[in-house]
Design a protein around this motif. Structure first.
Motif, PDB file in Angstrom:
ATOM      1  N   PRO A  33       0.825  -1.224   0.000  1.00 50.14           N
ATOM      2  CA  PRO A  33       0.000   0.000   0.000  1.00 50.14           C
ATOM      3  C   PRO A  33       0.855   1.269   0.000  1.00 50.14           C
ATOM      4  N   ASP A  34       2.135   1.156   0.343  1.00 53.02           N
ATOM      5  CA  ASP A  34       3.017   2.333   0.327  1.00 53.02           C
ATOM      6  C   ASP A  34       3.287   2.852  -1.075  1.00 53.02           C
ATOM      7  N   PHE A  35       3.049   2.026  -2.081  1.00 57.47           N
ATOM      8  CA  PHE A  35       3.241   2.471  -3.471  1.00 57.47           C
ATOM      9  C   PHE A  35       1.939   3.133  -3.914  1.00 57.47           C
ATOM     10  N   GLU A  36       1.914   4.462  -3.804  1.00 59.35           N
ATOM     11  CA  GLU A  36       0.667   5.197  -4.033  1.00 59.35           C
ATOM     12  C   GLU A  36       0.701   5.882  -5.398  1.00 59.35           C
ATOM     13  N   GLU A  37      -0.427   5.771  -6.096  1.00 58.17           N
ATOM     14  CA  GLU A  37      -0.495   6.312  -7.456  1.00 58.17           C
ATOM     15  C   GLU A  37      -0.222   7.819  -7.480  1.00 58.17           C
ATOM     16  N   GLU A  38      -0.841   8.529  -6.566  1.00 55.41           N
ATOM     17  CA  GLU A  38      -0.708   9.992  -6.574  1.00 55.41           C
ATOM     18  C   GLU A  38       0.754  10.417  -6.374  1.00 55.41           C
ATOM     19  N   VAL A  39       1.413   9.756  -5.435  1.00 56.88           N
ATOM     20  CA  VAL A  39       2.819  10.091  -5.140  1.00 56.88           C
ATOM     21  C   VAL A  39       3.701   9.747  -6.340  1.00 56.88           C
ATOM     22  N   PHE A  40       3.445   8.590  -6.960  1.00 58.04           N
ATOM     23  CA  PHE A  40       4.237   8.174  -8.118  1.00 58.04           C
ATOM     24  C   PHE A  40       4.068   9.167  -9.269  1.00 58.04           C
ATOM     25  N   VAL A  41       2.838   9.567  -9.539  1.00 55.13           N
ATOM     26  CA  VAL A  41       2.577  10.514 -10.640  1.00 55.13           C
ATOM     27  C   VAL A  41       3.309  11.832 -10.377  1.00 55.13           C
ATOM     28  N   GLN A  42       3.291  12.270  -9.141  1.00 49.58           N
ATOM     29  CA  GLN A  42       4.003  13.511  -8.793  1.00 49.58           C
ATOM     30  C   GLN A  42       5.506  13.377  -8.983  1.00 49.58           C
ATOM     31  N   ARG A  43       6.047  12.235  -8.600  1.00 53.46           N
ATOM     32  CA  ARG A  43       7.493  12.037  -8.739  1.00 53.46           C
ATOM     33  C   ARG A  43       7.894  11.959 -10.208  1.00 53.46           C
ATOM     34  N   VAL A  44       7.056  11.350 -11.042  1.00 53.36           N
ATOM     35  CA  VAL A  44       7.335  11.301 -12.479  1.00 53.36           C
ATOM     36  C   VAL A  44       7.394  12.732 -13.022  1.00 53.36           C
ATOM     37  N   ALA A  45       6.444  13.562 -12.606  1.00 50.57           N
ATOM     38  CA  ALA A  45       6.391  14.943 -13.100  1.00 50.57           C
ATOM     39  C   ALA A  45       7.609  15.739 -12.644  1.00 50.57           C
ATOM     40  N   GLY A  46       8.184  15.374 -11.497  1.00 47.83           N
ATOM     41  CA  GLY A  46       9.272  16.149 -10.925  1.00 47.83           C
ATOM     42  C   GLY A  46      10.659  15.737 -11.385  1.00 47.83           C
ATOM     43  N   GLN A  47      10.753  14.872 -12.385  1.00 48.25           N
ATOM     44  CA  GLN A  47      12.085  14.458 -12.845  1.00 48.25           C
ATOM     45  C   GLN A  47      12.140  14.514 -14.366  1.00 48.25           C
ATOM     46  N   GLN A  94      11.388   7.668 -23.350  1.00 52.69           N
ATOM     47  CA  GLN A  94      10.512   8.844 -23.251  1.00 52.69           C
ATOM     48  C   GLN A  94      10.862   9.692 -22.026  1.00 52.69           C
ATOM     49  N   THR A  95      10.823  11.000 -22.209  1.00 49.43           N
ATOM     50  CA  THR A  95      10.973  11.932 -21.092  1.00 49.43           C
ATOM     51  C   THR A  95       9.671  12.721 -20.952  1.00 49.43           C
ATOM     52  N   ARG A  96       9.534  13.441 -19.860  1.00 51.98           N
ATOM     53  CA  ARG A  96       8.407  14.356 -19.647  1.00 51.98           C
ATOM     54  C   ARG A  96       7.047  13.683 -19.866  1.00 51.98           C
ATOM     55  N   LEU A  97       6.762  12.691 -19.059  1.00 58.16           N
ATOM     56  CA  LEU A  97       5.483  11.989 -19.164  1.00 58.16           C
ATOM     57  C   LEU A  97       4.340  12.876 -18.667  1.00 58.16           C
ATOM     58  N   SER A  98       3.184  12.724 -19.298  1.00 56.45           N
ATOM     59  CA  SER A  98       1.988  13.398 -18.799  1.00 56.45           C
ATOM     60  C   SER A  98       1.479  12.664 -17.559  1.00 56.45           C
ATOM     61  N   ALA A 101      -0.885   5.472 -16.117  1.00 56.02           N
ATOM     62  CA  ALA A 101      -0.914   4.206 -16.864  1.00 56.02           C
ATOM     63  C   ALA A 101       0.299   3.351 -16.493  1.00 56.02           C
ATOM     64  N   LEU A 102       1.443   3.997 -16.328  1.00 55.30           N
ATOM     65  CA  LEU A 102       2.660   3.267 -15.955  1.00 55.30           C
ATOM     66  C   LEU A 102       2.537   2.682 -14.552  1.00 55.30           C
ATOM     67  N   TYR A 103       1.955   3.441 -13.648  1.00 56.77           N
ATOM     68  CA  TYR A 103       1.728   2.951 -12.285  1.00 56.77           C
ATOM     69  C   TYR A 103       0.922   1.644 -12.329  1.00 56.77           C
ATOM     70  N   GLY A 104      -0.184   1.667 -13.054  1.00 54.68           N
ATOM     71  CA  GLY A 104      -1.025   0.466 -13.156  1.00 54.68           C
ATOM     72  C   GLY A 104      -0.284  -0.688 -13.818  1.00 54.68           C
ATOM     73  N   ALA A 105       0.529  -0.356 -14.819  1.00 54.86           N
ATOM     74  CA  ALA A 105       1.266  -1.394 -15.555  1.00 54.86           C
ATOM     75  C   ALA A 105       2.313  -2.053 -14.655  1.00 54.86           C
ATOM     76  N   LEU A 164       8.378   7.061 -29.536  1.00 50.53           N
ATOM     77  CA  LEU A 164       9.099   8.100 -28.802  1.00 50.53           C
ATOM     78  C   LEU A 164       8.670   9.472 -29.296  1.00 50.53           C
ATOM     79  N   GLU A 165       8.175  10.290 -28.399  1.00 53.61           N
ATOM     80  CA  GLU A 165       7.763  11.647 -28.770  1.00 53.61           C
ATOM     81  C   GLU A 165       8.790  12.651 -28.292  1.00 53.61           C
ATOM     82  N   GLN A 166       9.171  13.573 -29.193  1.00 53.44           N
ATOM     83  CA  GLN A 166      10.102  14.645 -28.808  1.00 53.44           C
ATOM     84  C   GLN A 166       9.345  15.687 -28.016  1.00 53.44           C
ATOM     85  N   ARG A 167       9.751  15.932 -26.807  1.00 48.44           N
ATOM     86  CA  ARG A 167       9.064  16.927 -25.962  1.00 48.44           C
ATOM     87  C   ARG A 167      10.096  17.850 -25.348  1.00 48.44           C
ATOM     88  N   GLU A 168      10.124  19.067 -25.795  1.00 47.46           N
ATOM     89  CA  GLU A 168      11.122  20.008 -25.250  1.00 47.46           C
ATOM     90  C   GLU A 168      10.407  21.194 -24.629  1.00 47.46           C
TER      91      GLU A 168
END
Ligand SMILES: [Zn+2]
Length: 253
Positions: free
Chosen positions: A115-129, A164-168, A174-178, A249-253
């Motif tokens: 239960p420590d692996f939380e979707e909201e926290v993971f999504v935030q960490r993805v956005a922050g890197q 891929q970088t800069r995930l939405s 989707a990655l969390y669920g996967a 792979l999408e180019q996102r700058e």
């Protein structure tokens, strides 16, 4: 624990401190095994075992046995053998929780099926890197235990290119669920035994998850979703498998 026998003090550190102690508790973080060693007259210690790519304990010795744990006790086998053909495995005896010399363990993310692996926290960490997503997963920072096979499989499920970088937020969710689904299936199937046969369960029985791989070790075979041949490339020095049609792979700058 009657003692730990080996001839590689660089790889298996301070193991003489385990001599005569009692195995009090076993736990696991990611790909590390943590073995608590008690002594009635001294502070507890911890034996940390990293299996590396090919390490594992067996009840019988083999030509790849690197370390022997001599045991005694009513329910214990006389010895446990650490077998490791490629010698990437490591051991160290430390004070409990003192992981300063082991940054991967010290900074490890939550267990993927806890239960420590939380979707909201993971999504935030993805956005922050800003790193490429697969090497970041392999760092063990966002979540524990996702190695090369399970990173490739999770990214295919989430339809994300490994570089891929800069995930939405939607992609991160989707990655969390996967990751959860992939790790759950892999554990139920007993893990993945590849053609080198190095991984097996302690009784020597093979895992079965390799039969269900969608991309890993399937270069040139059709994608199970779209039929386009799976490609293999090298990303951050690791063999990486993906579907060029489903994982663009999408180019996102
Ligand atoms: Zn595909």
């Amino acid at each position: 624990m009657l003692g730990i026998e080996h001839d590689a003090p660089q790889r298996y550190r301070d193991t003489e401190l385990a001599q005569g102690r009692t195995v009090a508790r076993l736990s696991r973080r990611g790909k590390y095994l943590l073995i608590e060693l008690d002594d009635p007259d001294q502070e507890p210690l911890e034996l940390i075992v990293h299996l590396g790519m090919t390490g594992g304990f067996r009840l019988e010795p083999s030509k790849h046995t690197r370390v022997t744990l001599h045991l005694e006790g009513e329910d214990a086998p006389p010895a446990l053998y650490f077998q490791d053909s490629r010698k990437f495995g490591k051991m160290a005896v430390v004070r409990p929780g003192r992981y300063a010399g082991m940054p991967t363990l010290a900074n490890m993310g939550p267990e993927p099926l806890s239960p420590d692996f939380e979707e909201e926290v993971f999504v935030q960490r993805v956005a922050g890197q800003s790193r490429m997503i697969k090497p970041w997963l392999l760092s063990q920072l966002p979540v524990a235990g996702v190695g090369n096979i399970y990173a490739d499989e999770s990214l295919w499920r989430a339809r994300l290119h490994p570089a891929q970088t800069r995930l939405s937020s939607a992609e991160a969710a989707a990655l969390y669920g996967a990751i959860r689904a992939t790790m759950q299936e892999a554990v139920l199937a007993g893990g993945s035994t590849l053609s080198d046969g190095s991984y097996a369960q302690p009784d020597g029985v093979s895992g079965l998850f390799q039969m269900r791989h969608n991309v890993y070790d399937r270069a040139g075979q059709p994608c199970n979703r779209c039929g386009v041949p799976i490609e293999k490339t090298v990303l951050a020095q690791r063999g990486t498998h993906f579907c060029p049609h489903c994982q663009v792979l999408e180019q996102r700058e």
